[in-house]
Write a protein that holds these residues in place. Structure first.
Motif, mmCIF file in Angstrom:
data_model
loop_
_atom_site.group_PDB
_atom_site.id
_atom_site.type_symbol
_atom_site.label_atom_id
_atom_site.label_comp_id
_atom_site.label_asym_id
_atom_site.label_seq_id
_atom_site.Cartn_x
_atom_site.Cartn_y
_atom_site.Cartn_z
ATOM 1 N N LEU A 79 9.834 2.857 5.885
ATOM 2 C CA LEU A 79 8.861 2.243 6.793
ATOM 3 C C LEU A 79 9.523 1.203 7.687
ATOM 4 O O LEU A 79 9.153 1.061 8.860
ATOM 5 N N ARG A 80 10.507 0.482 7.166
ATOM 6 C CA ARG A 80 11.206 -0.515 7.977
ATOM 7 C C ARG A 80 11.973 0.164 9.124
ATOM 8 O O ARG A 80 12.095 -0.402 10.216
ATOM 9 N N GLN A 81 12.480 1.359 8.860
ATOM 10 C CA GLN A 81 13.159 2.095 9.930
ATOM 11 C C GLN A 81 12.176 2.509 11.020
ATOM 12 O O GLN A 81 12.521 2.551 12.203
ATOM 13 N N VAL A 82 10.938 2.791 10.608
ATOM 14 C CA VAL A 82 9.920 3.212 11.570
ATOM 15 C C VAL A 82 9.488 2.054 12.464
ATOM 16 O O VAL A 82 9.365 2.198 13.679
ATOM 17 N N ILE A 83 9.252 0.888 11.864
ATOM 18 C CA ILE A 83 8.712 -0.237 12.638
ATOM 19 C C ILE A 83 9.765 -0.870 13.545
ATOM 20 O O ILE A 83 9.428 -1.509 14.538
ATOM 21 N N GLN A 84 11.045 -0.722 13.193
ATOM 22 C CA GLN A 84 12.141 -1.252 14.004
ATOM 23 C C GLN A 84 11.996 -2.754 14.272
ATOM 24 O O GLN A 84 12.243 -3.237 15.383
ATOM 25 N N VAL A 85 11.567 -3.473 13.253
ATOM 26 C CA VAL A 85 11.505 -4.934 13.306
ATOM 27 C C VAL A 85 12.265 -5.460 12.099
ATOM 28 O O VAL A 85 12.076 -4.981 10.978
ATOM 29 N N ASN A 86 13.121 -6.442 12.333
ATOM 30 C CA ASN A 86 13.944 -6.986 11.260
ATOM 31 C C ASN A 86 13.761 -8.489 11.151
ATOM 32 O O ASN A 86 13.323 -9.152 12.103
ATOM 33 N N VAL A 87 14.092 -9.013 9.990
ATOM 34 C CA VAL A 87 14.116 -10.467 9.820
ATOM 35 C C VAL A 87 15.117 -11.039 10.818
ATOM 36 O O VAL A 87 16.239 -10.552 10.955
ATOM 37 N N GLY A 88 14.699 -12.066 11.541
ATOM 38 C CA GLY A 88 15.546 -12.653 12.572
ATOM 39 C C GLY A 88 15.109 -12.295 13.975
ATOM 40 O O GLY A 88 15.507 -12.943 14.944
ATOM 41 N N ASP A 89 14.255 -11.233 14.109
ATOM 42 C CA ASP A 89 13.731 -10.884 15.428
ATOM 43 C C ASP A 89 12.710 -11.927 15.887
ATOM 44 O O ASP A 89 12.109 -12.639 15.070
ATOM 45 N N SER A 90 12.495 -12.010 17.192
ATOM 46 C CA SER A 90 11.560 -12.987 17.739
ATOM 47 C C SER A 90 10.125 -12.644 17.352
ATOM 48 O O SER A 90 9.684 -11.500 17.500
ATOM 49 N N TYR A 91 9.406 -13.632 16.872
ATOM 50 C CA TYR A 91 7.995 -13.475 16.480
ATOM 51 C C TYR A 91 7.150 -13.023 17.672
ATOM 52 O O TYR A 91 6.253 -12.189 17.534
ATOM 53 N N PHE A 92 7.453 -13.551 18.857
ATOM 54 C CA PHE A 92 6.605 -13.329 20.022
ATOM 55 C C PHE A 92 6.823 -11.965 20.669
ATOM 56 O O PHE A 92 6.008 -11.511 21.467
ATOM 57 N N PHE A 93 7.921 -11.306 20.327
ATOM 58 C CA PHE A 93 8.200 -10.002 20.919
ATOM 59 C C PHE A 93 7.762 -8.853 20.016
ATOM 60 O O PHE A 93 8.007 -7.690 20.331
ATOM 61 N N GLY A 122 0.783 -1.232 0.000
ATOM 62 C CA GLY A 122 0.000 0.000 0.000
ATOM 63 C C GLY A 122 0.810 1.274 0.000
ATOM 64 O O GLY A 122 0.250 2.369 -0.121
ATOM 65 N N ASN A 123 2.123 1.183 0.137
ATOM 66 C CA ASN A 123 2.947 2.393 0.179
ATOM 67 C C ASN A 123 3.352 2.817 -1.229
ATOM 68 O O ASN A 123 3.901 2.034 -1.997
ATOM 69 N N LYS A 124 3.039 4.073 -1.564
ATOM 70 C CA LYS A 124 3.406 4.644 -2.857
ATOM 71 C C LYS A 124 4.243 5.914 -2.692
ATOM 72 O O LYS A 124 5.122 6.189 -3.505
ATOM 73 N N LEU A 125 3.951 6.666 -1.664
ATOM 74 C CA LEU A 125 4.626 7.939 -1.456
ATOM 75 C C LEU A 125 5.835 7.819 -0.543
ATOM 76 O O LEU A 125 6.685 8.705 -0.516
ATOM 77 N N VAL A 126 5.907 6.761 0.209
ATOM 78 C CA VAL A 126 7.028 6.557 1.128
ATOM 79 C C VAL A 126 7.627 5.185 0.839
ATOM 80 O O VAL A 126 6.916 4.226 0.563
ATOM 81 N N SER A 127 8.951 5.108 0.861
ATOM 82 C CA SER A 127 9.638 3.877 0.473
ATOM 83 C C SER A 127 9.536 2.808 1.560
ATOM 84 O O SER A 127 9.307 3.102 2.741
ATOM 85 N N GLU A 128 9.724 1.570 1.138
ATOM 86 C CA GLU A 128 9.680 0.461 2.088
ATOM 87 C C GLU A 128 10.815 0.561 3.097
ATOM 88 O O GLU A 128 10.634 0.232 4.281
ATOM 89 N N SER A 129 11.975 1.024 2.661
ATOM 90 C CA SER A 129 13.115 1.145 3.580
ATOM 91 C C SER A 129 12.818 2.162 4.688
ATOM 92 O O SER A 129 13.199 1.954 5.847
#
Length: 237
Positions: A62-76, A53-60
């Motif tokens: 948004l990833r900085q905003v959410i502060q969740v990365n691949v490898g982080d714990s699912y439960f946290f 759904g993002n067109k005006l803001v890049s995925e990178s």
């Protein structure tokens, strides 16, 4: 008199075995270890983050905003916290975050509608339907056509009022407008330039109502349309 001797009682009670309690503690201890190992193992880690759904803001960004990365714990991963952080972004109207057990995180963004371009001196900004602005030169260049809003200071309450009224108009009328700006020496009025070479004067707080009358002037030649207390047309000289 015969004296009876009571039977001898030792008074010694059997001690309750502590083995069941020890067993419970040992079981809980090992279950705790297994839980910690599971939480730290690849079995409980995020393997994919999908953003839509993002067109005006890049995925990178948004990833900085959410502060969740691949490898982080699912439960946290806190879904509500991520949604709140995303919705604080100027461009985001609504965010929906869902975890899909055991490895996926899905994020859907709804961006604010763009109603035009705001000019501030030599700078251009996307103007959103709530009156907020965002610098995005690339997106502005990609827009086929857009209404220009100019002449206001950044925090002018009249601009906010104009935007509030503007979003109520049907697309047919908005698509006819080239520029919107405050009218000189008339603080409560706006001046609108259209594709049909008309200049329209209308009060800001009455814009969504009076502009609906404009289609009746489509066939008029170049001139001025006054949509005030009285409504009249003045041909260009």
């Amino acid at each position: 008199m015969d004296e009876r001797i009571p039977p001898f009682r030792t008074g010694i009670k059997k001690k309750r075995s502590s083995s069941p309690i020890i067993f419970v503690f040992v079981l809980l201890f090992f279950m705790g270890i297994l839980l910690v190992l599971f939480l730290k193992s690849p079995l409980s880690q995020i393997e994919s983050i999908e953003i839509q759904g993002n067109k005006l803001v890049s995925e990178s960004e948004l990833r900085q905003v959410i502060q969740v990365n691949v490898g982080d714990s699912y439960f946290f991963v806190d879904e509500d916290q991520i949604e709140s952080a995303l919705e604080q972004r100027n461009v985001v109207h609504e965010a929906e975050v869902k975890k899909s057990f055991p490895h996926e995180l899905k994020i859907r963004i709804t961006e604010k509608p763009v109603i035009g371009v705001y000019l501030d001196k030599d700078q251009q900004f996307l103007l959103f339907s709530d009156g907020t602005r965002m610098s995005n030169y690339k997106k502005i260049q990609e827009m086929d056509e857009h209404t220009i809003f100019e002449g206001w200071k950044s925090k002018d309450p009249l601009l906010k009022q104009v935007v509030t009224e503007w979003v109520k108009l049907p697309s047919e009328i908005k698509n006819q407008v080239l520029r919107v700006k405050p009218r000189t020496n008339q603080e409560d009025q706006v001046e609108i330039k259209t594709k049909k070479n008309h200049t329209i004067y209308v009060r800001a707080n009455d814009l969504s109502h009076k502009m609906r009358l404009y289609p009746s002037f489509y066939e008029h030649d170049e001139g001025t349309v006054n949509l005030l207390e009285s409504i009249w047309f003045t041909p260009a000289e």
